[in-house]
Scaffold this active site. Structure first.
Site, PDB file in Angstrom:
ATOM      1  N   HIS A 107       0.912  53.487 -44.416  1.00 15.27           N
ATOM      2  CA  HIS A 107      -0.267  54.494 -44.347  1.00 15.27           C
ATOM      3  C   HIS A 107      -0.027  55.995 -44.007  1.00 15.27           C
ATOM      4  CE1 HIS A 107      -2.033  50.513 -43.712  1.00 15.27           C
ATOM      5  NE2 HIS A 107      -3.016  51.016 -44.115  1.00 15.27           N
ATOM      6  N   ASP A 152      -1.716  48.696 -53.520  1.00 13.22           N
ATOM      7  CA  ASP A 152      -2.359  49.138 -52.195  1.00 13.22           C
ATOM      8  C   ASP A 152      -3.261  50.415 -52.234  1.00 13.22           C
ATOM      9  OD1 ASP A 152      -3.050  48.638 -49.539  1.00 13.22           O
ATOM     10  OD2 ASP A 152      -0.808  48.429 -48.693  1.00 13.22           O
TER      11      ASP A 152
END
Length: 613
Positions: free
Chosen positions: A253, A326
């Site tokens: 992230h 993702d």
């Protein structure tokens, strides 16, 4: 309330109406026509679509709001920044995307099961009112344990590592089926679960207990069971994160993880769960924003790597299902290339679905530019329209196989009978009771006898510590709660130590106490220092690791240590029953716990104490 149907929609094209009729007759999993060929009905539908419509089918978007037609000013403002329109229904009317993903926070889409069912139906009404009447994929991350977007009254499954501690593939399959049924009841048709990563790095900041463990064989068995369970529950399963996110100390992230496995190590450790799931016919596979030099020397992230996604996943492993990225707002995929190049590179690599386009530095959505970039890449010849058609076909086939053309709607009248039903809740609690793992009981403190005693419950989690205190009070104890958070400082530790002086027993809850790095975003050594200080008081101390089981390596002075792998209400009820000997601790470690410096094993894979064994 009967299933809603779109009102005021434009007449469907003749083929679209025929397709809907055919799929109503053929049911949930209409087979491809001709062995080894493609379904001509889906091919005709694709031919009826414009290039822009096909490109839009590749995207799964987030939207703000709790309904498809929200007028909430804050949600409308956020959606306008992202898409230039007010809400999900208007996003569909303007762009016709392939699907949406729900979040519990930022955006806050989730309020209750009934609200989600109405939201889903609103999305599907808007989708089926369009020219081609293509139902939307509605996805969510409902892994169980620490990753659960739909809260109670929905059934809360143990997370992956907890289930693996219980070692029961039957439990894994049953709870995936229950989750699938409850998701489908609220209109969600794709779950981005289970996690197929093999967590061999105790310092992994992003996977950890989301993985079934460190043993490829165990992970493979549990993943296969859950793939079967989700399918029988009526939703598409999505294993993640290919080619394997289990050995990193970087969170994708916020950075670009680099996996140093050799090709042989990757084939031995990371590959087996993905192979097993592919053999089970998994609907979808999510990519990882990780760099694996042994698989692609260019060091492109796997999401953008043709050698990894086409060379290995498509060609070597023979996978022809849907490949989804993702989230594209994660830093792991944004460092090397600009946002507008990423979708084109992902499609060239072998991706089908582009998940959650980001906002730019000004807070404006990148999706319109990404969509235009895909269209422009076809017009310029960088991508062929045939390549787009391949991905659209896979997406439509998944929707067909999950019965969405036949009936995309949630039956809102069944919510109370399906979501959180007593039999589901009981199954989740029984499974959770088999996962609690007693790692250390050197002082013979456990099991406890019920009755009057003064108990201090301290450590991480306001809800967690209060819930545990309630469990002790229900068994006759007088309790004091001193919640200290993820990073307790000296003052908080001193207050907990002072409270311990008047206690007969101390219960200390930890959450990733192993994360002792001082830099911003990490816990720091506070939890470790708290446990050490409490043990030094000489009072009996029970340490409960409410997330990763690795914490014990950072305070080996603690003589009583229990791992729950999550902090759900079910997990806390289970650990209380274990502490008081009402059930025997049956869990066994699904990972190896190393000593703090990693030079040796503190507790091996498979370790677990019991009162009757």
């Amino acid at each position: 309330m009967s299933r809603p149907r779109a009102r005021g929609r434009r007449p469907a094209r003749p083929f679209a109406a025929l397709l809907a009729g055919l799929l109503t007759v053929t049911g949930l999993a209409a087979p491809d026509a001709h062995a080894g060929g493609k379904d001509p009905r889906l091919l005709r539908l694709i031919r009826s679509m414009t290039l822009e419509e096909k490109a839009a089918q590749l995207f799964v978007l987030q939207v703000f709001g709790k309904s498809a037609d929200t007028t909430d000013p804050a949600d409308v403002a956020a959606n306008r920044r992202l898409y230039g329109v007010d809400n999900a229904a208007q996003v569909i009317a303007r762009y016709k995307p392939g699907g949406f993903i729900y979040y519990a926070a930022s955006p806050a889409n989730v309020e209750s099961p009934k609200q989600l069912a109405a939201f889903s139906n609103g999305i599907q009404r808007a989708a089926m009112a369009q020219r081609n009447r293509i139902p939307a994929t509605i996805a969510i991350d409902q892994e169980g344990g620490i990753v659960a977007r739909v809260p109670p009254p929905a059934t809360q499954s143990p997370g992956s590592m907890a289930l693996a501690a219980g070692r029961s593939t039957d439990d894994a399959r049953t709870l995936a089926r229950i989750t699938g049924r409850e998701l489908r009841a609220i209109g969600v048709n794709q779950d981005y679960a289970p996690d197929a990563d093999v967590n061999v790095n105790p310092g992994n900041p992003v996977i950890g207990v989301r993985s079934f463990g460190s043993d490829p064989a165990l992970v493979s068995r549990m993943v296969a069971a859950q793939v079967d369970g989700y399918r029988s529950g009526g939703v598409a399963a999505t294993i993640k994160h290919f080619p394997g996110h289990g050995d990193t100390t970087t969170d994708s992230h916020t950075g670009v993880p680099r996996i140093g496995h050799t090709r042989e190590e990757w084939e031995r450790i990371d590959l087996p769960p993905f192979q097993r799931a592919i053999a089970r016919g998994v609907d979808s596979i999510m990519t990882a924003h990780i760099v694996v030099p042994s698989l692609d020397p260019s060091e492109d992230p796997a999401t953008l790597s043709r050698p990894i996604l086409t060379g290995i996943l498509r060609q070597r492993l023979g996978y022809d299902g849907v490949v989804v990225t993702d989230a594209l707002d994660m830093q792991g995929v944004r460092d090397k290339y600009g946002d507008e190049r990423i979708p084109v590179l992902a499609l060239k690599a072998g991706v089908d679905v582009l998940l959650k386009p980001p906002a730019d530095a000004s807070g404006n959505g990148v999706f319109p530019r990404q969509l235009a970039a895909v269209v422009d890449a076809v017009k310029s010849g960088e991508l062929t329209e045939r390549r787009i058609d391949e991905s659209v076909y896979r997406i439509l086939r998944l929707k067909q196989r999950r019965g969405l053309f036949r009936d995309p709607y949630a039956d809102e009248s069944t919510i109370d009978r399906v979501v959180g039903k007593a039999a589901h809740l009981a199954a989740a609690q029984r499974a959770t009771d088999r996962t609690t793992t007693l790692v250390r009981n050197e002082a013979g403190l456990l099991p406890l006898a019920p009755g009057a005693r003064n108990v201090l419950v301290t450590g991480w989690g306001a809800t967690t510590t209060a819930t545990l205190a309630g469990e002790f009070a229900a068994r006759g104890a007088t309790t004091t709660v001193r919640e200290t958070g993820l990073s307790p400082g000296r003052a908080a530790i001193d207050q907990a130590v002072a409270a311990a002086e008047g206690a007969d027993l101390v219960v200390a809850v930890t959450n990733r106490a192993w994360d002792v790095k001082e830099e911003s975003g990490h816990n720091g050594p506070g939890q470790m220092n708290l446990v050490k200080a409490l043990v030094a008081t000489g009072k009996p101390v029970v340490v409960i690791a409410a997330r990763d089981p690795y914490d014990i390596a950072y305070f080996t002075e603690a003589r009583t240590y229990v791992a729950t792998f999550s902090y759900t209400a079910e997990a806390l009820r289970s650990v209380a029953k274990v502490l008081f000997g009402e059930i025997d601790p049956k869990g066994r470690l699904p990972v190896t716990i190393p000593v703090r410096d990693g030079s040796a094993t503190l507790y091996p894979f498979g370790h677990g104490l019991g009162y009757r064994r």
